[in-house]
Design an enzyme around this catalytic site. Structure first.
Site, PDB file in Angstrom:
ATOM      1  N   ARG A 194      20.716 -16.022  -0.246  1.00 33.21           N
ATOM      2  CA  ARG A 194      20.415 -14.589  -0.218  1.00 33.21           C
ATOM      3  C   ARG A 194      21.293 -13.786  -1.188  1.00 33.21           C
ATOM      4  NH1 ARG A 194      19.443 -12.220   5.472  1.00 33.21           N
ATOM      5  NH2 ARG A 194      17.618 -13.539   5.095  1.00 33.21           N
TER       6      ARG A 194
ATOM      7  N   HIS B  32       8.838   1.989   8.276  1.00 33.17           N
ATOM      8  CA  HIS B  32       8.595   1.061   9.389  1.00 33.17           C
ATOM      9  C   HIS B  32       7.504   1.638  10.279  1.00 33.17           C
ATOM     10  CE1 HIS B  32       9.581  -2.121  12.231  1.00 33.17           C
ATOM     11  NE2 HIS B  32       9.412  -1.201  13.175  1.00 33.17           N
TER      12      HIS B  32
ATOM     13  N   LEU C  65      17.727  -7.705   3.300  1.00 28.54           N
ATOM     14  CA  LEU C  65      18.647  -7.475   2.179  1.00 28.54           C
ATOM     15  C   LEU C  65      20.063  -7.818   2.620  1.00 28.54           C
ATOM     16  CD1 LEU C  65      17.221  -4.085   0.885  1.00 28.54           C
ATOM     17  CD2 LEU C  65      17.040  -6.315  -0.245  1.00 28.54           C
TER      18      LEU C  65
ATOM     19  N   SER D 107       0.840  -1.206   0.000  1.00 28.15           N
ATOM     20  CA  SER D 107       0.000   0.000   0.000  1.00 28.15           C
ATOM     21  C   SER D 107       0.873   1.253   0.000  1.00 28.15           C
ATOM     22  CB  SER D 107      -0.981  -0.007   1.175  1.00 28.15           C
ATOM     23  OG  SER D 107      -0.342   0.348   2.375  1.00 28.15           O
ATOM     24  N   ASN D 108       2.067   1.146   0.528  1.00 29.20           N
ATOM     25  CA  ASN D 108       2.965   2.300   0.462  1.00 29.20           C
ATOM     26  C   ASN D 108       3.482   2.535  -0.958  1.00 29.20           C
ATOM     27  OD1 ASN D 108       3.348   3.715   3.053  1.00 29.20           O
ATOM     28  ND2 ASN D 108       3.792   1.651   3.800  1.00 29.20           N
TER      29      ASN D 108
ATOM     30  N   ASN E 230      13.312   2.582   3.479  1.00 32.20           N
ATOM     31  CA  ASN E 230      12.305   1.670   4.018  1.00 32.20           C
ATOM     32  C   ASN E 230      11.362   2.477   4.895  1.00 32.20           C
ATOM     33  OD1 ASN E 230      11.041  -0.825   4.640  1.00 32.20           O
ATOM     34  ND2 ASN E 230      12.144  -0.897   6.589  1.00 32.20           N
TER      35      ASN E 230
ATOM     36  N   ASP F  38      16.088  -2.362  10.334  1.00 30.76           N
ATOM     37  CA  ASP F  38      15.355  -1.178  10.824  1.00 30.76           C
ATOM     38  C   ASP F  38      16.271  -0.206  11.554  1.00 30.76           C
ATOM     39  OD1 ASP F  38      13.040  -2.344   9.799  1.00 30.76           O
ATOM     40  OD2 ASP F  38      12.608  -3.389  11.671  1.00 30.76           O
TER      41      ASP F  38
ATOM     42  N   GLU G 154       1.949   6.738   7.279  1.00 25.72           N
ATOM     43  CA  GLU G 154       2.952   6.122   6.391  1.00 25.72           C
ATOM     44  C   GLU G 154       2.748   6.599   4.960  1.00 25.72           C
ATOM     45  OE1 GLU G 154       3.454   1.783   6.732  1.00 25.72           O
ATOM     46  OE2 GLU G 154       2.403   1.903   8.639  1.00 25.72           O
TER      47      GLU G 154
END
Lengths: 200, 200
Positions: free
Chosen positions: A64, A108, A92, A13-14, A106, A144, A173
């Site tokens: 990864r 949060h 990441l 949604s962001n 990002n 974060d 947000e």
């Protein structure tokens, strides 16, 4: 026109909020590519419906580093200048972060450094804070953790449960992510230590 | 009239703010005793000048339990119902906390659980948060940890240093400490887990 790359795992949604900001002329940028690690992420359909390029890159059988190398390749092929995580549910790798130094954002759903990690709204609610919010930050090699571009606060009300709190945070947000992208794209800031200082 | 006991180690500007709230009729309580662990704490003179009872209890040669037993004795002799820490720079023992269950308040210059411990305003400034604030909380056996009664937020401005930030936070501290004391004295709240829920 500055080119954004979006990474998501769900609806994103962001991502939609950023797309709307661009559409409505509040953010001078374009979305070059939307990448999902999950084939069934609704964000892919939403991107395609908006006429945006959207791809699923499967992580099946890849470690990864190998997976992130594919992400980097896709982003670079699309000449992405700024990577925006929008509900991207994988850590990441350090090598990915090094490919885009101070070029990954990002969002949060807490006032970091409080309540990092999963389910931040629920964590905050259970902790009993009276004020929570959300944080747009540069992504570094810790979860974060990177320098903070913008934060917004919301009250926690006596009548809240963690869902009503999460909804109130989500609204903020959607507002601040585009604002933070604009700050970073405009380059009107400097970084001192961990402090991101806007130059007005 | 509900009787407050104040513990401080310095000037205790939050003590002064509570005293002013009482004087101006915004808080229905009286300060029964002000106790300092430091003889030279300006808060003692300030209390005496206001006509309040103020005592220094020296910790010389006493371990924490023995010292805290003296504090408890002084507070109980003065029929204190609620203990307010106002820049009291010693950890309270578990046995002290058990003597006043959910009857000890502290104010901390950050939005807890972010930045517990010393120099919270400086910690927040260096971390680069965009929003900080202060927290009034019940004191439990862990540092800066008990259930939160009230919080207030302030912005961190691009022009701030940690002193200007601390001054902005202090103004909010002076406002919300009295409000939190009133909530607790009025008893119009319930506690669920860690959540302090005001009943209006």
């Amino acid at each position: 026109m500055k080119r954004l790359g979006i990474l998501l795992s769900g609806r994103g949604s962001n991502f939609e909020a950023i797309a709307r900001s661009i559409e409505e002329g509040r953010l001078n940028a374009e979305i070059a590519v939307v990448i999902s690690n999950r084939a069934e992420a609704p964000g892919i359909e939403i991107a395609l419906a908006r006429g945006l390029k959207a791809v699923h890159i499967s992580s099946k059988g890849l470690d990864r580093e190998a997976y992130d190398a594919q992400l980097v390749k896709e982003l670079k092929e699309n000449h992405v200048e700024l990577v925006c995580l929008a509900g991207y549910m994988r850590m990441l790798s350090a090598s990915f972060v090094r490919e885009f130094p101070m070029r990954i954002l990002n969002i949060h759903p807490s006032l970091l450094p409080a309540f990092p990690g999963l389910d931040a709204q629920h964590q905050a609610f259970e902790y009993g804070v009276k004020i929570s919010g959300c944080t747009v930050h540069f992504v570094d090699e810790q979860l974060d953790h990177g320098p903070i571009v913008l934060q917004a606060h919301v009250p926690v009300l006596a009548t809240d449960d963690s869902d009503t709190l999460a909804a109130r945070i989500l609204k903020e947000e959607h507002r601040i992510y585009s604002e933070a992208v604009a700050i970073v794209l405009n380059g009107r800031y400097r970084v001192e230590g961990r402090r991101v200082i806007e130059e007005v």
